[in-house]
Design a protein around this motif. Structure first.
Motif, PDB file in Angstrom:
ATOM      1  N   ILE A   1      -5.661   3.975 -12.136  1.00  0.00           N
ATOM      2  CA  ILE A   1      -5.900   2.882 -11.189  1.00  0.00           C
ATOM      3  C   ILE A   1      -4.595   2.350 -10.593  1.00  0.00           C
ATOM      4  N   LEU A   2      -3.557   2.269 -11.407  1.00  0.00           N
ATOM      5  CA  LEU A   2      -2.292   1.728 -10.891  1.00  0.00           C
ATOM      6  C   LEU A   2      -1.403   2.808 -10.291  1.00  0.00           C
ATOM      7  N   SER A   3      -1.774   4.074 -10.487  1.00  0.00           N
ATOM      8  CA  SER A   3      -0.939   5.155  -9.960  1.00  0.00           C
ATOM      9  C   SER A   3      -1.627   5.808  -8.768  1.00  0.00           C
ATOM     10  N   ASN A   4      -1.364   5.308  -7.578  1.00  0.00           N
ATOM     11  CA  ASN A   4      -1.968   5.902  -6.390  1.00  0.00           C
ATOM     12  C   ASN A   4      -1.178   7.110  -5.924  1.00  0.00           C
ATOM     13  N   GLY A   5      -0.020   7.322  -6.541  1.00  0.00           N
ATOM     14  CA  GLY A   5       0.870   8.336  -6.001  1.00  0.00           C
ATOM     15  C   GLY A   5       1.646   7.695  -4.873  1.00  0.00           C
ATOM     16  N   MET A   6       2.656   8.383  -4.400  1.00  0.00           N
ATOM     17  CA  MET A   6       3.542   7.706  -3.480  1.00  0.00           C
ATOM     18  C   MET A   6       3.731   8.482  -2.187  1.00  0.00           C
ATOM     19  N   GLU A   7       3.546   9.806  -2.245  1.00  0.00           N
ATOM     20  CA  GLU A   7       3.866  10.641  -1.106  1.00  0.00           C
ATOM     21  C   GLU A   7       3.081  10.231   0.139  1.00  0.00           C
ATOM     22  N   GLN A   8       1.753  10.086  -0.037  1.00  0.00           N
ATOM     23  CA  GLN A   8       0.902   9.741   1.090  1.00  0.00           C
ATOM     24  C   GLN A   8       1.365   8.445   1.751  1.00  0.00           C
ATOM     25  N   TYR A   9       1.605   7.430   0.942  1.00  0.00           N
ATOM     26  CA  TYR A   9       1.923   6.116   1.494  1.00  0.00           C
ATOM     27  C   TYR A   9       3.338   6.083   2.029  1.00  0.00           C
ATOM     28  N   TYR A  10       4.201   6.917   1.452  1.00  0.00           N
ATOM     29  CA  TYR A  10       5.561   7.017   1.964  1.00  0.00           C
ATOM     30  C   TYR A  10       5.562   7.603   3.373  1.00  0.00           C
ATOM     31  N   VAL A  11       4.812   8.676   3.583  1.00  0.00           N
ATOM     32  CA  VAL A  11       4.862   9.295   4.916  1.00  0.00           C
ATOM     33  C   VAL A  11       4.117   8.473   5.964  1.00  0.00           C
ATOM     34  N   PHE A  12       3.082   7.741   5.546  1.00  0.00           N
ATOM     35  CA  PHE A  12       2.318   6.987   6.541  1.00  0.00           C
ATOM     36  C   PHE A  12       2.847   5.577   6.762  1.00  0.00           C
ATOM     37  N   GLU A  13       3.791   5.146   5.932  1.00  0.00           N
ATOM     38  CA  GLU A  13       4.296   3.783   6.043  1.00  0.00           C
ATOM     39  C   GLU A  13       5.050   3.593   7.360  1.00  0.00           C
ATOM     40  N   ASN A  14       4.767   2.496   8.048  1.00  0.00           N
ATOM     41  CA  ASN A  14       5.592   2.108   9.195  1.00  0.00           C
ATOM     42  C   ASN A  14       5.638   0.586   9.248  1.00  0.00           C
ATOM     43  N   ALA A  15       6.410   0.065  10.204  1.00  0.00           N
ATOM     44  CA  ALA A  15       6.636  -1.378  10.228  1.00  0.00           C
ATOM     45  C   ALA A  15       5.331  -2.158  10.365  1.00  0.00           C
ATOM     46  N   MET A  16       4.355  -1.580  11.085  1.00  0.00           N
ATOM     47  CA  MET A  16       3.113  -2.294  11.310  1.00  0.00           C
ATOM     48  C   MET A  16       2.215  -2.357  10.072  1.00  0.00           C
ATOM     49  N   ASN A  17       2.162  -1.248   9.332  1.00  0.00           N
ATOM     50  CA  ASN A  17       1.205  -1.232   8.219  1.00  0.00           C
ATOM     51  C   ASN A  17       1.863  -1.483   6.864  1.00  0.00           C
TER      52      ASN A  17
ATOM     53  N   ASP B   1       2.857  -3.967   5.106  1.00  0.00           N
ATOM     54  CA  ASP B   1       2.340  -4.984   4.190  1.00  0.00           C
ATOM     55  C   ASP B   1       1.056  -4.559   3.487  1.00  0.00           C
ATOM     56  N   LYS B   2       0.333  -3.635   4.082  1.00  0.00           N
ATOM     57  CA  LYS B   2      -0.939  -3.248   3.478  1.00  0.00           C
ATOM     58  C   LYS B   2      -0.876  -1.912   2.768  1.00  0.00           C
ATOM     59  N   ILE B   3       0.104  -1.108   3.132  1.00  0.00           N
ATOM     60  CA  ILE B   3       0.135   0.247   2.594  1.00  0.00           C
ATOM     61  C   ILE B   3       1.020   0.322   1.356  1.00  0.00           C
ATOM     62  N   GLU B   4       1.833  -0.702   1.153  1.00  0.00           N
ATOM     63  CA  GLU B   4       2.795  -0.635   0.049  1.00  0.00           C
ATOM     64  C   GLU B   4       2.082  -0.789  -1.298  1.00  0.00           C
ATOM     65  N   VAL B   5       1.805   0.340  -1.956  1.00  0.00           N
ATOM     66  CA  VAL B   5       1.180   0.305  -3.272  1.00  0.00           C
ATOM     67  C   VAL B   5       2.285   0.282  -4.336  1.00  0.00           C
ATOM     68  N   LEU B   6       1.881   0.131  -5.575  1.00  0.00           N
ATOM     69  CA  LEU B   6       2.840  -0.071  -6.657  1.00  0.00           C
ATOM     70  C   LEU B   6       3.904   1.037  -6.727  1.00  0.00           C
ATOM     71  N   ASP B   7       3.468   2.282  -6.635  1.00  0.00           N
ATOM     72  CA  ASP B   7       4.417   3.396  -6.717  1.00  0.00           C
ATOM     73  C   ASP B   7       5.455   3.329  -5.602  1.00  0.00           C
ATOM     74  N   LEU B   8       4.967   3.009  -4.395  1.00  0.00           N
ATOM     75  CA  LEU B   8       5.875   2.931  -3.254  1.00  0.00           C
ATOM     76  C   LEU B   8       6.798   1.723  -3.400  1.00  0.00           C
ATOM     77  N   PHE B   9       6.247   0.631  -3.913  1.00  0.00           N
ATOM     78  CA  PHE B   9       7.020  -0.596  -4.116  1.00  0.00           C
ATOM     79  C   PHE B   9       8.193  -0.333  -5.062  1.00  0.00           C
ATOM     80  N   VAL B  10       7.907   0.383  -6.159  1.00  0.00           N
ATOM     81  CA  VAL B  10       8.959   0.699  -7.133  1.00  0.00           C
ATOM     82  C   VAL B  10      10.069   1.501  -6.458  1.00  0.00           C
ATOM     83  N   TYR B  11       9.668   2.453  -5.624  1.00  0.00           N
ATOM     84  CA  TYR B  11      10.663   3.245  -4.896  1.00  0.00           C
ATOM     85  C   TYR B  11      11.450   2.363  -3.932  1.00  0.00           C
TER      86      TYR B  11
END
Lengths: 301, 320
Positions: free
Chosen positions: B249-265, B267-277
């Motif tokens: 549940i807490l490990s969404n993985g990071m690759e997907q959210y890393y590549v799709f992250e941009n300035a607009m999204n 605040d909503k796309i930053e999951v725990l794994d990405l946040f740690v990075y």
């Protein structure tokens, strides 16, 4: 199933529904790749105007030549191939040799060592501690960070161990009597007999290595070690900057033909194709190994 | 087994020699495998000491031991500092919603497999199966590229809508803060649905055909057979996979959210794994990121045990 039943209206509606759903979903899975492909071979001027939809127009293949003139790309392709070959090789060696060792009851403290390896499947230290460890080991900005972690194969080791235990022991015994040591028996008897499981492991390891992306993000800063996946991501994120580079870099040297001159978009499409073609090429041939792979996973998981 | 057979041999001098020979052989084998064991030690166990960084005030350039010990300061930070608390709650919200969508969608592969197996045209069925698993074998970068080529301002969809005259201005589907969670879920489903259904397909193949025949004789139609035979036959597989998902549940993985992250999204796309990075590697907040990562690891391990025990209680069988 044995009895033929008469189709009711409900049945026919259901058939229509599932056939249309699966046709649509399959198209959804395939069309994007097809679209990228036709865009990469169509006239770049038409692609730029957004005039390509379902079939290619003014077909040319010069994009595939031009992208490899971009300075970083041949190097990235080389790194991707190198890590795939070396990483897959190391994965197979590690999984099969450790599996072989763990199938030997006389192995020194076998149970303890087995648990030592298996335990790694259930915990991980996390991104930051791993990064600090790699830095301590001098693996940051080092090609080895792509391939050395392949030496640690817990799950595949279990698959190999189970498989090797099913090989009749008498085969090895006769070689032992002839004076063959462990290494010789592993190389000459066990490895050739384990080919089916090794093929499955290899195919997953190879796709994993080829598709790996985060390790470049985390551990690489110099462009020397960027992979195709990483380079593609750079180009996707910096499309406009890239277009400028292209205009000054490669286009000046070429004739200024708008149909074949690289644009940001055509570069993106072409690099995407270059990056997926290897996977798409091997997939149909190795499909049964992939399916076998998930089934082994299901039994063990 | 070997141990059980061996002991009688020990009594004779020759047996003793044999025993020593085997013991020596076992040690030789151990020595031969040492490089792999060292790799496991270095890449899996040594990093665990990195957790110590969460208890010190680490500054880049200093060693762990010359850093000041601060105890649980970094673990308390999300509770004491308002800004950090809001940030942490936002990241937790993203993580849980993302996982929630994933859990809600988890029956999809099951139904995908059931409906696909209802198709009697074998060629068609095989083709669907092969073609829908292709997206699983491309990386998230490629998925991003695919989405980009379809949904960006210059993408297929915008050009198509413009050609049909449905929109005048291109719609920016990607750089938006609207519907981030559901679209990310959609991309994940597009990539993984066909692949996830394979496991159910083979589970269906394993269901006893006589059950269907008996049901037909009793007058059950295909829908009744699907609902009363196929679905129950797949629940065991579904349950195991569900438990594994709960552990993640807490490990969404990071690759997907890393590549799709941009300035607009962001605040909503930053999951725990990405946040740690973002905190640790990009932001150089090594200690805080380690603390958050450690929190995640410990909770995940707890969830895993919880799921395993739940599985034992419900099915009488553990998943590991």
């Amino acid at each position: 199933m044995a009895l033929k039943e008469k189709k009711t209206v409900k049945d026919i509606l259901f058939e229509i529904a599932i056939y249309s759903f699966f046709t649509l979903f399959t198209l959804l899975c395939i069309f994007p790749f097809y679209y990228i492909f036709i865009s990469s071979i169509s006239s770049n001027a038409l692609v730029d105007r957004g005039a390509i939809f379902f079939y290619p127009r003014s077909i040319h293949l010069s994009n595939y030549v031009s992208v490899f003139k971009i300075k970083t790309l041949p190097q990235a392709a080389f790194i991707s191939v190198a890590r795939t070959v070396i990483g897959t090789g190391l994965s197979i060696i590690a999984a099969s040799f450790m599996g072989y060792c763990m199938s030997k009851p006389e192995y020194w403290h076998r149970k303890l060592v087995y648990r030592f390896i298996i335990a790694t499947m259930y915990f991980n230290a996390g991104v930051v501690p791993l990064y600090l460890t790699y830095r301590m080991l001098g693996l940051i900005d080092n090609f080895l960070v792509y391939v050395l972690p392949c030496l640690n194969q817990s799950f595949n080791m279990v698959l190999c161990k189970t498989y090797m235990e099913s090989i009749p022991g008498s085969l090895e015994e006769s070689a032992e009597i002839d004076g063959a040591g462990y290494f010789m028996r592993y190389m000459r008897i066990i490895l050739p007999l384990s080919m089916p499981i090794l093929a499955t492991i290899a195919i997953f390891a190879a796709v994993g290595q080829w598709n790996a992306f985060m390790d470049t993000v985390l551990y690489m800063t110099s462009t020397k070690y960027f992979t195709l996946q990483y380079t593609l991501n750079l180009y996707l994120k910096k499309a406009t900057a890239l277009a400028d580079i292209l205009k000054t870099d490669s286009a000046a040297a070429q004739n200024m033909n708008l149909d074949t001159m690289l644009t940001a978009e055509s570069t993106r499409y072409t690099i995407t194709m270059v990056t997926i073609i290897p996977v798409l090429m091997i997939y149909p041939f190795f499909q049964r190994y992939f399916i076998k792979g998930i089934m082994i996973g299901a039994v063990k998981g | 087994m070997t141990e059980a057979v061996r002991p009688p041999a020990r009594k004779t001098a020759k047996g003793n020699q044999l025993m020593n020979g085997r013991r020596r052989a076992g040690r030789i084998l151990f020595a031969m495998s040492a490089p792999f064991l060292i790799a496991t030690l270095l890449f899996c166990y040594v990093p665990m000491f990195g957790w110590l960084y969460s208890f010190v005030n680490y500054k880049a350039g200093f060693s762990l031991f010359s850093s000041r010990w601060v105890g649980l300061k970094y673990f308390a930070m999300p509770f004491s500092n308002f800004v950090l608390r809001d940030e942490f709650l936002r990241v937790m919200r993203n993580t849980l919603i993302t996982s929630g969508y994933h859990l809600l969608g988890s029956p999809l592969p099951l139904f995908f497999a059931i409906f696909l197996s209802e198709i009697k045209f074998v060629r068609y069925r095989k083709s669907v199966q092969i073609l829908t698993t292709v997206p699983n074998f491309v990386s998230w970068v490629i998925v991003y590229s695919v989405v980009h080529s379809l949904l960006s301002l210059d993408g297929f969809v915008n050009h198509f809508l413009q050609m049909l005259g449905l929109t005048a201005d291109p719609i920016n589907f990607m750089a938006t803060s609207k519907g981030v969670w559901i679209t990310q879920w959609g991309y994940g489903t597009w990539k993984g649905l066909g692949w996830a259904s394979i496991m159910y397909m083979s589970a269906i193949a394993g269901i006893d055909q006589e059950l269907y025949e008996a049901a037909s004789i009793d007058g059950a139609d295909r829908f009744q057979k699907m609902w009363h035979i196929t679905v129950p036959g797949l629940l065991g597989t579904y349950f195991v996979l569900l438990m594994i998902d709960i552990g993640h549940i807490l490990s969404n993985g990071m690759e997907q959210y890393y590549v799709f992250e941009n300035a607009m999204n962001h605040d909503k796309i930053e999951v725990l794994d990405l946040f740690v990075y973002n905190q640790g590697i990009s932001g150089n907040n090594i200690s805080y990121a380690t603390a958050v990562g450690m929190f995640k690891s410990v909770v995940s391990l707890g969830l895993l045990f919880f799921a395993n025990n739940l599985s034992k209680a419900v099915r009488g069988d553990s998943i590991f």
